[in-house]
Motif scaffolding. Structure first.
Motif, PDB file in Angstrom:
ATOM      1  N   ARG A 201       0.730  -1.150  -0.015  1.00  0.00           N
ATOM      2  CA  ARG A 201      -0.029   0.070  -0.039  1.00  0.00           C
ATOM      3  C   ARG A 201       0.918   1.193  -0.135  1.00  0.00           C
ATOM      4  O   ARG A 201       1.990   1.355   0.684  1.00  0.00           O
ATOM      5  CB  ARG A 201      -0.835  -0.199   1.252  1.00  0.00           C
ATOM      6  CG  ARG A 201      -2.193  -0.868   1.456  1.00  0.00           C
ATOM      7  CD  ARG A 201      -2.799  -0.916   2.684  1.00  0.00           C
ATOM      8  NE  ARG A 201      -3.521   0.444   2.811  1.00  0.00           N
ATOM      9  CZ  ARG A 201      -3.266   1.438   3.884  1.00  0.00           C
ATOM     10  NH1 ARG A 201      -2.285   1.341   4.376  1.00  0.00           N
ATOM     11  NH2 ARG A 201      -4.106   2.459   3.594  1.00  0.00           N
TER      12      ARG A 201
ATOM     13  N   THR B 240       0.496   5.326   0.291  1.00  0.00           N
ATOM     14  CA  THR B 240      -0.732   6.539   0.798  1.00  0.00           C
ATOM     15  C   THR B 240      -0.247   7.905   0.332  1.00  0.00           C
ATOM     16  O   THR B 240       1.157   8.137  -0.070  1.00  0.00           O
ATOM     17  CB  THR B 240      -1.009   6.432   2.133  1.00  0.00           C
ATOM     18  OG1 THR B 240       0.171   6.966   2.844  1.00  0.00           O
ATOM     19  CG2 THR B 240      -1.292   5.135   2.726  1.00  0.00           C
TER      20      THR B 240
ATOM     21  N   MET C  54       2.739   9.317   2.478  1.00  0.00           N
ATOM     22  CA  MET C  54       3.796   8.485   2.053  1.00  0.00           C
ATOM     23  C   MET C  54       4.457   9.309   0.969  1.00  0.00           C
ATOM     24  O   MET C  54       5.755   9.233   0.774  1.00  0.00           O
ATOM     25  CB  MET C  54       3.763   6.969   1.923  1.00  0.00           C
ATOM     26  CG  MET C  54       3.432   6.159   3.360  1.00  0.00           C
ATOM     27  SD  MET C  54       2.511   4.432   2.959  1.00  0.00           S
ATOM     28  CE  MET C  54       4.046   3.528   2.098  1.00  0.00           C
TER      29      MET C  54
ATOM     30  N   GLN D 104       4.199   2.596   7.444  1.00  0.00           N
ATOM     31  CA  GLN D 104       3.270   3.398   6.965  1.00  0.00           C
ATOM     32  C   GLN D 104       2.361   2.806   6.146  1.00  0.00           C
ATOM     33  O   GLN D 104       1.042   3.085   5.940  1.00  0.00           O
ATOM     34  CB  GLN D 104       3.628   4.716   6.388  1.00  0.00           C
ATOM     35  CG  GLN D 104       4.299   5.713   7.451  1.00  0.00           C
ATOM     36  CD  GLN D 104       4.471   7.205   6.870  1.00  0.00           C
ATOM     37  OE1 GLN D 104       4.347   7.382   5.484  1.00  0.00           O
ATOM     38  NE2 GLN D 104       5.015   7.952   7.787  1.00  0.00           N
ATOM     39  N   SER D 105       3.245   1.981   5.096  1.00  0.00           N
ATOM     40  CA  SER D 105       2.173   1.040   4.309  1.00  0.00           C
ATOM     41  C   SER D 105       1.300   0.201   4.965  1.00  0.00           C
ATOM     42  O   SER D 105       0.396   0.017   4.217  1.00  0.00           O
ATOM     43  CB  SER D 105       3.426   0.444   3.646  1.00  0.00           C
ATOM     44  OG  SER D 105       2.771  -0.625   2.696  1.00  0.00           O
ATOM     45  N   VAL D 106       1.674  -0.056   6.068  1.00  0.00           N
ATOM     46  CA  VAL D 106       0.476  -1.006   6.645  1.00  0.00           C
ATOM     47  C   VAL D 106      -0.611  -0.121   7.488  1.00  0.00           C
ATOM     48  O   VAL D 106      -1.876  -0.061   7.240  1.00  0.00           O
ATOM     49  CB  VAL D 106       1.122  -1.791   7.713  1.00  0.00           C
ATOM     50  CG1 VAL D 106       0.074  -2.550   8.722  1.00  0.00           C
ATOM     51  CG2 VAL D 106       2.061  -2.720   7.282  1.00  0.00           C
TER      52      VAL D 106
ATOM     53  N   ASN E  12      -0.814   3.654   7.511  1.00  0.00           N
ATOM     54  CA  ASN E  12      -1.105   5.042   7.247  1.00  0.00           C
ATOM     55  C   ASN E  12      -2.467   4.860   6.456  1.00  0.00           C
ATOM     56  O   ASN E  12      -2.926   3.978   5.880  1.00  0.00           O
ATOM     57  CB  ASN E  12      -0.153   5.581   6.293  1.00  0.00           C
ATOM     58  CG  ASN E  12      -0.102   7.077   6.284  1.00  0.00           C
ATOM     59  OD1 ASN E  12      -0.201   7.610   5.240  1.00  0.00           O
ATOM     60  ND2 ASN E  12       0.011   7.603   7.362  1.00  0.00           N
TER      61      ASN E  12
END
Lengths: 397, 565
Positions: free
Chosen positions: A2, A4, A7, B518-520, B522
């Protein structure tokens, strides 16, 4: 994975920041022309930089010392050159006077010119270079030729009852300086200064010492070893004895011409020191001035014959030779200094090159880096602008 | 038998639950930019189906669903990444602060440059060389004087600037200590709230986020290990529990107190109160003498020697620590020690050589033996030479007092001249200078009872200049003043470079862990928007379902039994 918005914006911010960092470093390099602006960027360059800078400073300093050396030697050379010309003029004048067609008045006039020339020699001996007397060794603040009245005290000074310190008195006769060694029956015995043996009082003194005896009446006797003495020839004399006229010996104060013999040395290369002064005692000596005064007196003496002046001419030749020899020696030293200068100039180039190679930035490379970094940075900016702007919300109506 | 309104209830539940999810989506969107926020998801669960399992359950066909409910609202987070992140944060904290301390020092020393100490020493050397070539010149002398002042002032400046920054670190250590203590108090508070609420089945997501934020901050300062402690009682499976925080050393082992137990900074079980850090400074000299953790039960443990890595350790190392003024180590104390040693050794050697030289003649024409060139009288009792060094007042008073000349060899009685030469050419041991001074002060050695010297003699100035190339022995090593200083700068530069490199690598590791974290956790706006649409549609559909039931009921209630009307 993921990814975002936050990020994305964080990473593009990070990238932009890194880009700015690199740009700042390139800007530093371009603005200062140096590879590094702080030691930690390259400790080896920094350490070497300190050493090479120090080397460059050293070479520059030695160049400064070099010009100081040239200054001294050039001034000395010019003074010696002039002094030689003065002596040559004296010789000419004496040769002219040695002609018996001159009457006493003519010779007296010549004597006047010689006197002027002697005074000129005195001032040459007191030559200054940037406020320093260069012919007085390390004692550069006092003139080597101080009180010229002391050059000629007169024989009567010796006979004066009040004179007790004979060690400070020198007698000059025919290119030689004599010093007081003893007193016999009121007669003062003087021995050639350059002769240390035989000592006064030893058996050989009477036969071998070159000496002057001045009796209480003022009569002067010169005695020297006979060079032609043959022990097997009963007629040959071991000792030559001449009676000398009182006016032909000069009694002078020993301190008239300073005798500082210490070398003034300057470091011209690491650990290489070169003496830059010449020994004044060798050229502007008491003998020189004494002999000239003797010449003046001889010229002023109406009873003098032309042929009698020959010995004075020979005497002058001797002094000219001393000057020429001293100049030759000085010239040789100038040569040596020039060689050092060549080496120094080479070292200067090397030291600067090494310093530059070590710490100077390669401009072409830095500019190409700048272009590359600029492109990357622009790309980062525009990609950021394109990615962050649109969101799903823009399309949800 | 099914209730008539069964379908209405199912649809209502659906609408409620979808709304619940929409609210959570709104909460996520609202916190999209909140530092440390973890996205939350509503765990949908079906409600019990009809009929429920049991002895008296009616025998009807099938298993009819009764709708949906929000089971729990859970944080989406991977704890393993937190451990990694805190590990890296801890390194970043240490290396970043160490790098900063060294960079500031580098700025002050400013080498290589035209302003640094090495340049001043080079310039002083050139002035002495000029003096040796031109020793009676007042100009050359005044340059020597000014350059000597410049060297002394450069030492003073370096010392003062370094001390100033070092003192700033004392304040910073104090502030950071308070920060640690405050973080520990806050963590304890959060723990307490969690312990109070979880037994009732609540899941305190925002408290967990707060907990993680505090732990991230704490790990930057000291190295810690975190353990979750599950609450007792009727806890929700999504509940994460309070935390126990343990102090760990560089090897990753827990730091132990005197009883041999690991030091718990915060206790998740609530057994004892939180620990607090205490610090002791040596009041006069600048260094830390003790760094103590006082645990909740009152046990104090000095962890100065097993200082856990983190910003705090870097600060204490920069400022300096030890048990007595002699064994203080640290970035700044070490550099100050080097500078003091350099200033003292250099000035002493200069003074020694100056003392065997001779001044210009005074008004009475008398030359004097040189005194000190540099004044080191202020050294002692914690004051180093780099701070105390200044130009000697005699030199300040008169340029003539610079001893550029050697003794006039002709003024020595002839029998002693060789003795003097031998003394000067002897190897330079401790006795060397005092032997020469003894010789020079013995009047029987001189023809006129006292030594003389000539103005144009610059040999002693040359000797002073040669100190630059003389091997001297400093506190740690020997070398010429320049090479020794180059070594000091080199050491500092390498440490700075290492700190910078470590900082960058730990920063990039931290970045990559943070990226994965953050990938997890955010909030993705696109995702939330999509889900919003999804929930909205589900909500709408449920509403439609009510309309459908309404129409059905309308048929039953209003349309039934009105045959033909």
């Amino acid at each position: 994975m993921r990814v975002t918005q936050m990020m994305l914006s964080q990473s593009s911010l990070r990238n932009l920041n890194q880009g700015y960092n690199r740009l700042a470093q390139i800007q530093d390099q371009l603005a200062t022309g140096k590879k590094i602006t702080r030691a930690s960027q390259d400790p080896v360059v920094a350490m070497k930089g300190m050493r090479y800078r120090s080397q460059v400073t050293e070479v520059e300093q030695f160049k400064r010392n070099l010009s100081e050396a040239y200054n001294w030697m050039d001034t000395a050379d010019a003074a010696l050159d002039q002094a030689t010309q003065v002596l040559q003029r004296m010789r000419e004048l004496t040769t002219q006077a040695a002609n018996d067609t001159n009457n006493a008045e003519d010779r007296a006039n010549i004597a006047k010119e010689v006197k002027q020339l002697r005074e000129h020699l005195e001032s040459l001996g007191n030559t200054k270079n940037s406020n320093k007397y260069i012919f007085n060794g390390t004692d550069t603040t006092t003139a080597p030729i101080k009180n010229t009245n002391n050059m000629d005290l007169g024989v009567t000074a010796l006979l004066n009852e009040t004179t007790t310190d004979f060690s400070s008195i020198e007698v000059i006769y025919n290119g030689k300086t004599f010093q007081h060694v003893g007193t016999e029956n009121g007669s003062h015995i003087f021995q050639d200064k350059s002769q240390t043996s035989p000592e006064y009082g030893s058996d050989a003194f009477a036969s071998e010492a070159t000496r002057l005896t001045i009796s209480p009446s003022g009569a002067v006797t010169f005695q020297a070893r006979n060079q032609d003495y043959n022990a097997n020839d009963p007629t040959s004399q071991q000792q030559l004895t001449n009676s000398v006229s009182q006016r032909d010996v000069i009694v002078a104060n020993a301190n008239t011409v300073s005798i500082n013999t210490q070398a003034v040395e300057v470091e011209l290369l690491k650990g290489v020191t070169v003496p830059i002064n010449i020994n004044a005692g060798d050229v502007f000596s008491t003998e020189l001035f004494g002999d000239i005064i003797r010449l003046e007196r001889a010229l002023e003496d109406p009873k003098m014959k032309g042929t009698d002046l020959t010995s004075y001419i020979d005497n002058l030749f001797g002094h000219i030779n001393t000057f020429v020899a001293e100049r030759a020696e000085l010239g040789a030293r100038v040569n040596r200094v020039q060689m050092i200068e060549n080496r120094l100039l080479e070292q200067e180039v090397n030291a600067n090159r090494i310093m530059s190679e070590n710490e100077d930035a390669d401009l072409e490379k830095v500019i190409i880096d700048l272009m590359t970094q600029e492109t990357v940075h622009r790309a980062a900016l525009s990609s950021g602008a394109r990615i962050i702007q649109p969101t799903l919300m823009d399309f949800l109506r | 038998m099914l209730s008539t309104f069964h379908a209405l209830e199912t649809a209502r539940r659906a609408m409620m639950t979808q709304q619940y999810a929409l609210h959570t989506t709104g909460h996520n969107i609202a916190n999209a930019n909140t530092e440390g926020y973890t996205r939350q998801r509503v765990n949908f669960t079906q409600t019990e189906s009809y009929p429920s399992v049991g002895r008296n359950s009616p025998s009807v066909p099938g298993n009819l669903g009764t709708g949906v409910k929000a089971g729990s609202v859970q944080r989406i987070r991977e704890e393993f990444l937190d451990v990694q992140y805190r590990n890296e944060t801890n390194k970043v904290g240490y290396w970043q602060t160490r790098n900063q301390a060294l960079t500031k020092m580098e700025d002050i020393l400013n080498e290589p440059s035209e302003q640094g100490l090495s340049q001043q020493i080079d310039l002083f050397w050139t002035a002495l060389q000029d003096l040796s070539a031109d020793s009676e010149d007042a100009g050359a002398r005044s340059v020597v004087r000014q350059r000597a002042v410049a060297v002394a002032e450069t030492f003073n400046f370096l010392h003062d600037s370094l001390t100033m920054i070092q003192n700033d670190y004392q304040n910073e250590i104090e502030i950071k200590r308070l920060e640690i203590n405050s973080l520990l108090s806050q963590l304890d508070l959060v723990n307490e709230q969690i312990r109070k609420t979880e037994p009732h089945g609540y899941v305190t997501n925002d408290l967990y986020d707060e907990q993680d934020r505090l732990l991230d901050q704490l790990s930057n300062l000291v190295n810690i290990q975190v353990q979750r402690v599950a609450s007792v009682g009727n806890t929700n499976p999504a509940a994460e529990g309070a935390v126990t925080v343990t102090l760990i050393d560089d090897q990753g082992k827990p730091v132990q107190n005197e009883a041999g137990q690991p030091i718990n900074l915060v206790d998740g079980t609530g057994a004892s109160e939180r620990a607090q850090f205490e610090i002791e400074f040596q009041p006069n000299a600048h260094f830390v003498t003790g760094f103590t953790v006082r645990e909740g039960n009152g046990t104090g443990t000095n962890v100065l020697n097993t200082l856990p890595r983190g910003e705090m350790k870097a600060l204490i190392e920069a400022y300096g620590y030890g048990t007595s003024p002699e064994d203080v180590t640290g970035v700044y104390p070490n550099m100050l020690k080097e500078l003091n040693s350099m200033a003292e050794v250099f000035a002493t050697e200069m003074n020694n050589i100056h003392s065997i030289g001779f001044t210009l003649a005074d008004q009475n024409g008398v030359v004097h033996r040189g005194g000190d060139l540099f004044d080191l009288s202020g050294v002692g009792q914690g004051v180093g030479a780099a701070k105390a060094i200044k130009l000697d007042s005699n030199i300040q008073a008169s340029l003539n007092n610079i001893a550029a000349s050697s003794v006039n060899i002709n003024s020595i009685v002839s029998g002693q001249r060789q003795v003097y030469q031998d003394l000067v050419n002897a190897p330079r041991d401790q006795q060397y200078f005092s032997n020469i001074v003894d010789f020079l002060t013995t009047s029987s050695n001189f023809t006129t009872g006292a030594p003389t010297a000539f103005a144009g003699d610059g040999t002693n100035a040359k000797r002073l200049a040669d100190v630059k190339d003389t091997t001297l022995s400093f506190s740690n090593d020997s070398g010429t003043i320049s090479t020794y200083y180059q070594g000091v700068i080199g050491d500092m530069a390498v440490s700075t470079q290492e700190a910078g490199r470590m900082m960058n690598s730990s920063l990039s590791l931290q970045d990559s862990v943070e990226y994965r974290r953050q990938s997890v956790s955010n909030v993705s706006l696109d995702e939330e928007m999509t889900m919003m649409i999804q929930y909205q549609h589900a909500y709408n559909a449920a509403a439609r379902n009510i309309t459908m039931v309404d129409e059905m009921l309308d048929r039953i209630i209003n349309g039934m039994g009105v045959v033909g009307r």
